[in-house]
Design a protein around this motif. Structure first.
Motif, PDB file in Angstrom:
ATOM      1  N   GLU A  38       0.785  -1.213   0.007  1.00  0.00           N
ATOM      2  CA  GLU A  38       0.061   0.058  -0.109  1.00  0.00           C
ATOM      3  C   GLU A  38       0.888   1.088   0.016  1.00  0.00           C
ATOM      4  O   GLU A  38       1.899   1.274   0.926  1.00  0.00           O
ATOM      5  CB  GLU A  38      -0.911   0.102   1.301  1.00  0.00           C
ATOM      6  N   GLY A  39       0.461   2.068  -0.911  1.00  0.00           N
ATOM      7  CA  GLY A  39       1.574   3.418  -1.079  1.00  0.00           C
ATOM      8  C   GLY A  39       0.792   4.711  -0.730  1.00  0.00           C
ATOM      9  O   GLY A  39      -0.398   4.558  -1.229  1.00  0.00           O
ATOM     10  N   TRP A  40       1.400   5.791  -0.423  1.00  0.00           N
ATOM     11  CA  TRP A  40       0.713   6.951  -0.367  1.00  0.00           C
ATOM     12  C   TRP A  40       1.801   7.965  -0.007  1.00  0.00           C
ATOM     13  O   TRP A  40       2.980   7.763   0.269  1.00  0.00           O
ATOM     14  CB  TRP A  40      -0.048   6.983   1.058  1.00  0.00           C
ATOM     15  N   GLY A  41       1.695   9.263  -1.016  1.00  0.00           N
ATOM     16  CA  GLY A  41       2.652  10.399  -0.945  1.00  0.00           C
ATOM     17  C   GLY A  41       2.166  11.436  -1.806  1.00  0.00           C
ATOM     18  O   GLY A  41       1.124  11.812  -1.746  1.00  0.00           O
ATOM     19  N   GLU A  42       3.092  12.085  -2.391  1.00  0.00           N
ATOM     20  CA  GLU A  42       3.095  13.520  -3.059  1.00  0.00           C
ATOM     21  C   GLU A  42       3.794  13.448  -4.373  1.00  0.00           C
ATOM     22  O   GLU A  42       4.874  12.733  -4.388  1.00  0.00           O
ATOM     23  CB  GLU A  42       3.242  14.600  -2.228  1.00  0.00           C
ATOM     24  N   ALA A  43       3.255  13.991  -5.482  1.00  0.00           N
ATOM     25  CA  ALA A  43       4.045  14.468  -6.646  1.00  0.00           C
ATOM     26  C   ALA A  43       4.052  15.912  -6.488  1.00  0.00           C
ATOM     27  O   ALA A  43       2.925  16.737  -6.696  1.00  0.00           O
ATOM     28  CB  ALA A  43       3.278  13.943  -7.982  1.00  0.00           C
ATOM     29  N   HIS A  44       5.128  16.495  -6.483  1.00  0.00           N
ATOM     30  CA  HIS A  44       5.264  18.004  -6.351  1.00  0.00           C
ATOM     31  C   HIS A  44       5.523  18.445  -7.811  1.00  0.00           C
ATOM     32  O   HIS A  44       6.470  18.228  -8.418  1.00  0.00           O
ATOM     33  CB  HIS A  44       6.238  18.191  -5.260  1.00  0.00           C
ATOM     34  N   LEU A  45       4.594  19.386  -8.014  1.00  0.00           N
ATOM     35  CA  LEU A  45       4.675  19.881  -9.214  1.00  0.00           C
ATOM     36  C   LEU A  45       5.253  21.338  -9.353  1.00  0.00           C
ATOM     37  O   LEU A  45       4.881  22.116  -8.374  1.00  0.00           O
ATOM     38  CB  LEU A  45       3.180  20.230  -9.959  1.00  0.00           C
ATOM     39  N   GLY A  46       6.134  21.651 -10.386  1.00  0.00           N
ATOM     40  CA  GLY A  46       6.689  22.879 -10.238  1.00  0.00           C
ATOM     41  C   GLY A  46       5.896  23.847 -11.259  1.00  0.00           C
ATOM     42  O   GLY A  46       4.633  23.454 -11.536  1.00  0.00           O
ATOM     43  N   THR A  47       6.357  25.036 -11.657  1.00  0.00           N
ATOM     44  CA  THR A  47       5.442  25.861 -12.539  1.00  0.00           C
ATOM     45  C   THR A  47       5.018  25.317 -13.755  1.00  0.00           C
ATOM     46  O   THR A  47       6.000  25.021 -14.393  1.00  0.00           O
ATOM     47  CB  THR A  47       6.078  27.191 -12.493  1.00  0.00           C
ATOM     48  N   GLY A  48       3.627  25.399 -14.045  1.00  0.00           N
ATOM     49  CA  GLY A  48       3.503  24.778 -15.459  1.00  0.00           C
ATOM     50  C   GLY A  48       3.428  25.899 -16.422  1.00  0.00           C
ATOM     51  O   GLY A  48       3.361  27.242 -16.211  1.00  0.00           O
ATOM     52  N   GLN A  49       3.752  25.655 -17.462  1.00  0.00           N
ATOM     53  CA  GLN A  49       3.987  26.619 -18.923  1.00  0.00           C
ATOM     54  C   GLN A  49       3.029  26.331 -20.036  1.00  0.00           C
ATOM     55  O   GLN A  49       3.466  25.432 -20.658  1.00  0.00           O
ATOM     56  CB  GLN A  49       5.390  26.582 -18.880  1.00  0.00           C
TER      57      GLN A  49
END
Length: 243
Positions: A38-49
């Motif tokens: 079982e997994g949990w966490g985050e994808a941290h997104l930079g500034t979208g262009q």
């Protein structure tokens, strides 16, 4: 659903396997096993262009999901010290979706009004497969052992982009972009000998798959770019057979 069915079968087999536990476990030698996670966490997104006038501010996507797979390894034992090398390969379904909003300039920009330009774009971030190669070092206590573990991790990460309205391009559905991401992992685990051959294993891992650049295209004239750094925790339970 298949992960929960497999977990039920795994747990139901424990009483029979533990009917004749050994007085003292031998932790040395090769092993193979099955694993549920079982997994949990985050994808941290930079500034979208998309256009300099319409930046998408940095944000994050919450990730959660399950996985199942196999493990192979070899352990050595010297008195109460155990150490070894193992490989886990998991089919994972860890993902999450985030609505992205632009930060447009007030009034008309490139002929577009700010209100309409602020409709969201939906980004789905996924970890589709995961493999780890790890060293472990720990201490054995009769039929029970604990250890720390660390190594390298590799996974298939994918992003999918969908417009809330058909505004930036003619379709509203942008192409997906996926990468083989590599990084590191570290954590801790425990082993319990159910018989002289069959052992129960539980692991906690923190996985960092690094940062990747994503490029989504609707047509050659419509391109959206953004980076994502994927980091998550993984809790796994498995059965090993030691040869």
């Amino acid at each position: 659903m298949r992960e929960f069915i497999a977990l039920s079968l795994l747990l139901s087999s424990i009483p029979a396997l533990a009917a004749q536990p050994p007085d003292g476990a031998d932790w040395s030698g090769p092993y193979a096993g099955v694993r549920l996670a079982e997994g949990w966490g985050e994808a941290h997104l930079g500034t979208g262009q998309y256009d300099p006038a319409f930046p998408f501010t940095p944000t994050s996507v919450h990730l959660r999901g399950a996985g199942a797979g196999v493990s192979l390894g070899y352990d050595w034992q010297r008195e109460n010290l155990i150490y070894g090398l193992g490989v886990d390969v998991l089919d994972t379904h860890i993902d999450g979706t985030r609505s992205l909003y632009t930060n447009p300039l007030p009034g008309l920009v490139d002929g577009c009004d700010s209100a309409r330009a602020n409709w969201p774009m939906h980004l789905r971030q996924r970890v589709k497969n995961l493999a780890t190669l790890r060293l472990k070092v720990g201490q054995a206590y009769d039929r029970f052992a604990v250890y720390g573990t660390a190594g390298i991790a590799a996974g298939e990460v994918r992003g999918d982009l969908h417009e809330a309205i058909q505004y930036w391009g003619p379709t509203g559905n942008w192409e997906s972009d996926q990468h083989l991401a590599t990084g590191w992992t570290a954590g801790a685990g425990m082993l319990y000998a159910l018989t002289d051959k069959v052992q129960l294993q539980a692991d906690y891992l923190y996985v960092d798959l690094g940062k990747k650049d994503y490029r989504f295209t609707d047509t050659p004239a419509f391109v959206y770019e953004q980076n994502a750094a994927v980091r998550f925790s993984l809790l796994s339970l498995g059965l090993n057979y030691r040869f």
